[in-house]
Write an enzyme that holds these catalytic residues in place. Structure first.
Site, PDB file in Angstrom:
ATOM      1  N   CYS A 121       1.225  -0.480  -0.095  1.00 35.70           N
ATOM      2  CA  CYS A 121      -0.082  -0.506   0.113  1.00 35.70           C
ATOM      3  C   CYS A 121       0.458   1.526   0.104  1.00 35.70           C
ATOM      4  CB  CYS A 121      -1.094   0.006   1.423  1.00 35.70           C
ATOM      5  SG  CYS A 121      -2.450  -1.214   0.954  1.00 35.70           S
ATOM      6  N   ASP A 146     -14.439  -6.159 -25.105  1.00 36.86           N
ATOM      7  CA  ASP A 146     -14.786  -6.996 -24.424  1.00 36.86           C
ATOM      8  C   ASP A 146     -16.247  -6.627 -24.315  1.00 36.86           C
ATOM      9  OD1 ASP A 146     -12.654  -8.202 -24.563  1.00 36.86           O
ATOM     10  OD2 ASP A 146     -12.319  -7.496 -22.591  1.00 36.86           O
ATOM     11  N   GLY A 180     -11.021   4.226  -8.936  1.00 37.31           N
ATOM     12  CA  GLY A 180      -9.756   3.710  -9.105  1.00 37.31           C
ATOM     13  C   GLY A 180      -8.673   3.145  -8.192  1.00 37.31           C
ATOM     14  N   LYS A 211       2.146   3.290  -3.155  1.00 33.40           N
ATOM     15  CA  LYS A 211       0.580   4.218  -3.840  1.00 33.40           C
ATOM     16  C   LYS A 211       0.623   5.187  -4.185  1.00 33.40           C
ATOM     17  CE  LYS A 211      -4.056   4.154  -1.997  1.00 33.40           C
ATOM     18  NZ  LYS A 211      -5.179   4.190  -0.983  1.00 33.40           N
ATOM     19  N   ASP A 266     -15.226   4.163  -0.216  1.00 33.93           N
ATOM     20  CA  ASP A 266     -14.339   3.250  -0.059  1.00 33.93           C
ATOM     21  C   ASP A 266     -14.495   1.987  -1.745  1.00 33.93           C
ATOM     22  OD1 ASP A 266     -13.683   4.149   2.212  1.00 33.93           O
ATOM     23  OD2 ASP A 266     -15.302   2.742   3.353  1.00 33.93           O
ATOM     24  N   ASP A 297     -13.710  -9.931 -29.247  1.00 34.90           N
ATOM     25  CA  ASP A 297     -12.716  -8.619 -30.157  1.00 34.90           C
ATOM     26  C   ASP A 297     -11.080  -9.183 -30.046  1.00 34.90           C
ATOM     27  OD1 ASP A 297     -12.453  -9.333 -27.111  1.00 34.90           O
ATOM     28  OD2 ASP A 297     -11.750  -6.782 -27.009  1.00 34.90           O
TER      29      ASP A 297
END
Ligand SMILES: Cc1cc2nc3c(=O)[nH]c(=O)nc-3n(C[C@H](O)[C@H](O)[C@H](O)COP(=O)(O)OP(=O)(O)OC[C@H]3O[C@@H](n4cnc5c(N)ncnc54)[C@H](O)[C@@H]3O)c2cc1C
Length: 752
Positions: free
Chosen positions: A416, A489, A539, A419, A449, A627
């Protein structure tokens, strides 16, 4: 590329002119650790002015007179942005390029050339053929050749401009057009050429000997010269001369003195009376010390003619001064020569030399000029293999703050801790345009969250995820392509795109540079998502050695309407909506072996969304669809045959290919993923017999943001292809037929 060295400073080069090609080459030979170059250019192939007349005369091919900025930028470790700059925000230090986010710089260098002045003469813009920008003139030139060949009777070409460019162009144009007519058994004397100049004589900046020699040559070639003839209006029938005379002409070539682009003055840069950027003898803007300019667009304290010779000579000084300026070192002066040797060609392999008061002429001069020009081009089109490893020493370019900021990078955590800092991320999110959709209950407009989505009654959600390393140096375009790839997709299943979650890895670096990269890649993704109706709902981002990006995409569709890989019916025809070849082309690009225009073509193809194609296939009753991506055409075909319990026969010659793909495959350059894909070759009947075919390896070529592959009932195929082409899928084509199952192990047969 300097992937593991943090970027400290950005040098942005605008225009791939004669000085910037030197800058790129010299930075490639000796990069500065921590300095990132970005080249923004309107043209990927930049013409070399010295050989241009020879090209017009028919002595050279296109690639012989153009410097390919694609491999050159790659050699230099520069990011290549294809676009036309239309302004600079000098306070915020941002370059504006329509269609993409502004590009920040620490140092800016401008080498964008000039355009013919007086194009504001009524009718000139609509009816004349200006020789600048040269690339557009080259297109006009192709058309003019066709017009002359297709014409009957007298065809009159008028060249406006009596300088070296005008005289040379009149002679070269006549030489080529007459040769074309002769080659077709036509009468070459039906081509009439004349030269208009507002001055009292031609070649006013050259000596009397040069003028006399050209006067004689023009006379021998029956090219009439009209001095004191200022053209004041142009229409489709000819030109009006000041004083009232009208001279008929079928084509008017505009080769007047160099004029300046408008955006430098509009941006607030100090310019001279004609609009050219005023620089000091160090090639630095007199108003903005962080801006440099060279070539035609620059106005020096001691002005020289607008000529490629000077732009070339400025290249090494400009390179040195950019190096020095980025490290706050004193700059070098550029001292232009008073006299320079001009070699002006006469169309046939013959040239006139001009220097000060001296002149000479002959065939040998042409041979010499040809040798000099080819040697010059070799330096840019045949690049040394690669540079040595760079030992990072940022001392010269990083100030105390930057070094402090960078020293903490070495101690960054994984997990983490890797990040991207929350302030950077939230600043990026705040700078993204807000989007909303009623069925996205919690998204970036009210972050939490997790994102929350509503699935309307009777619908199902389809989901897919894709993530990969950047294969181009432009984060914005990469973001657009990555989003397109991921959405493929969803569209292949016939679904409507609803939402996406992004995941990004951004190279370590100074906070503002990390933020800009993240912003660019996210903006790119958004510019693909928004037109499809999907919103970015959240994201995650982290820092790493290199840029990578991907998206989880969500789509909605009625349960019964799902289009799947299974469903092909014997008798259906197979359609492919986009050309293939991205794998081999980008493998070649990585090695500096692909032409810039091939890569540009591949990028344009990858930017085409599959959304409308999916709609069309659906409307025309497609029975199965997928695809084409990483497994290559064959891998995806095999998936369809398995799911549909059918065989297929495809026509190798019918496959649409990206420009250059056959050449790069022939050169033995294949994607690193190719060997994995080739393992599926046993699915191809008589694979060994096919292996020598030039197109065969392309069956396994992995695609990024590839097209859709679908089976469509025979009676609907013609209408479907017609509609696909109208929708912009110009390469959409039938590539094969679905057959009843006969061979479980080798369901694909290939016709050659
Ligand atoms: C017919 C003709 C013959 C000539 N013959 C000779 C000759 O034999 N020898 C000679 O020395 N000179 C010759 N010249 C003059 C020569 O063409 C120019 O002086 C020379 O090209 C200027 O070089 P440059 O580096 O300033 O710009 P250019 O060579 O014009 O390059 C400009 C670059 O900038 C890019 N660009 C332009 N605008 C933008 C923008 N807004 N954003 C991003 N990119 C942009 C272009 O795509 C291009 O790559 C000739 C000119 C003409 C018209």
């Amino acid at each position: 590329m300097q992937t593991d060295i943090p970027v400290v400073k950005d040098i942005v080069l605008v225009g791939g002119g004669h000085a910037h090609v030197s800058v790129l080459r010299m930075f490639g030979m000796e990069p500065i650790p921590g300095v990132r170059l970005t080249l923004i250019t309107r043209d990927i192939h930049t013409p070399y002015s010295g050989m241009l007349p020879g090209y017009v005369a028919g002595h050279y091919r296109y690639d012989e007179v153009h410097i390919d900025l694609g491999p050159l930028a790659r050699f230099a470790g520069a990011r290549l942005y294809h676009g036309e700059v239309d302004g600079v925000d000098l306070d915020a230090r941002l370059v504006h390029v329509p269609g993409r986010p502004p590009v920040p710089y620490d140092l800016l260098s401008i080498n964008t050339g000039s355009r013919p002045r007086t194009l504001d003469v009524p009718g000139a813009l609509e009816h004349a053929l200006p020789v600048k920008p040269i690339d557009r003139w080259l297109q006009d030139w192709e058309m003019l050749q066709r017009r002359v060949v297709d014409s009957q009777g007298e065809f009159r070409v008028a060249v406006v401009g009596g300088g070296a460019g005008g005289v040379e162009l009149a002679l070269c144009t006549q030489h080529r057009l007459q040769a074309l007519l002769r080659e077709r058994g036509d009468d070459s004397s039906r081509l009439q050429c004349e030269l208009m100049t507002e001055g009292t004589e031609i070649l006013p900046t050259h000596n009397a000997g040069v003028r006399r020699r050209f006067g004689r040559v023009l006379d021998e070639r029956h090219i009439a010269v009209h001095p004191n003839s200022r053209v004041v209006r142009v229409d489709e029938k000819g030109m009006e001369i000041q004083g009232g005379d009208f001279r008929p002409a079928d084509a008017v070539l505009w080769v007047t003195n160099a004029g300046a682009p408008e955006w430098p003055v509009q941006s607030g840069l100090a310019v001279d009376g004609e609009g050219f950027i005023q620089v000091d003898c160090e090639l630095r803007s007199v108003s903005h010390p962080e801006v440099f300019a060279a070539g035609d667009v620059a106005s020096l304290p001691d002005p020289r003619p607008k000529s490629g010779v000077f732009a070339v000579r400025q290249g090494p000084v400009l390179t040195e001064n950019l190096r020095r300026a980025i490290a706050n070192r004193p700059l070098k002066s550029y001292r232009p020569q008073r006299n320079f040797l001009g070699l002006i060609s006469t169309g046939d392999p013959y040239a006139v030399a001009s220097r000060g008061n001296w002149s000479w002429e002959g065939r040998l001069l042409w041979t010499w000029k040809d040798w000099i020009d080819r040697r010059f081009m070799q330096r840019f089109n045949e690049l040394p293999e690669m540079v040595e490893d760079i030992v990072p020493d940022l001392g010269g370019i990083a100030d105390a703050d930057a070094i402090k900021e960078l020293s903490t990078l070495a101690m960054r955590c994984g997990g983490c801790g890797a990040k991207v800092g929350s302030t950077v991320l939230s600043r990026v999110i705040n700078r993204l345009p807000a989007q909303r959709r009623d069925d996205v209950l919690i998204g970036l407009d009210s972050p939490d969250d997790a994102a929350a989505f509503e699935i309307p009654p009777g619908k199902v959600m389809v989901q897919s995820v894709d993530y990969f390393r950047a294969f181009i140096d432009d984060p914005y375009t990469f973001g657009r392509i990555a989003a397109n790839h991921a959405l493929g997709d969803i569209f292949a299943m016939g679904a409507e795109a609803q939402s996406a979650l992004a995941i990004a890895t951004v190279p370590y670096g100074r906070e503002r540079i990390v933020e800009q990269t993240l912003l660019d890649v996210m903006n790119g993704a958004l510019d693909t998502l928004v037109p499809t109706g999907a919103v970015l709902a959240g994201g995650h981002s982290s820092e790493g050695a290199e840029l990578a990006f991907g998206l989880t995409v969500n789509g909605l569709i009625g349960k019964e309407a799902l289009l799947r890989k299974g469903g092909m019916q014997p008798g259906d025809l197979l359609l492919l909506t986009k050309p293939i070849g991205t794998g081999t082309l980008f493998a070649a690009d990585m090695r500096g072996k692909a032409k810039g225009r091939w890569i540009d073509g591949a990028i344009q193809s990858m930017l085409v969304s599959n959304k409308d194609a999916a709609g069309s296939l659906y409307r025309h009753g497609a029975t199965a669809c997928t695809d084409v991506t990483g497994f290559g055409l064959l891998g995806h075909l095999v998936e369809m045959t398995r799911a549909s319990e059918c065989d297929v026969e495809i026509d190798l010659e019918a496959l649409p290919l990206l420009d250059g793909a056959e050449q790069t495959v022939a050169a033995g350059i294949l994607s690193s993923l190719q060997p994995q894909n080739v393992r599926l070759r046993r699915a191809v009947r008589d694979a060994d017999a096919l292996s020598g075919h030039a197109r065969y390896p392309l069956l396994f070529d992995p695609q990024t943001a590839g097209g859709l592959l679908a089976s469509v009932p025979t009676d609907r195929v013609a209408a479907c292809i017609e509609e696909l082409r109208k929708l912009g899928y110009s390469h959409a084509v039938q590539i094969g037929t679905v057959k009843p199952r006969t061979d479980l192990d080798a369901p694909v047969s290939v016709r050659v």
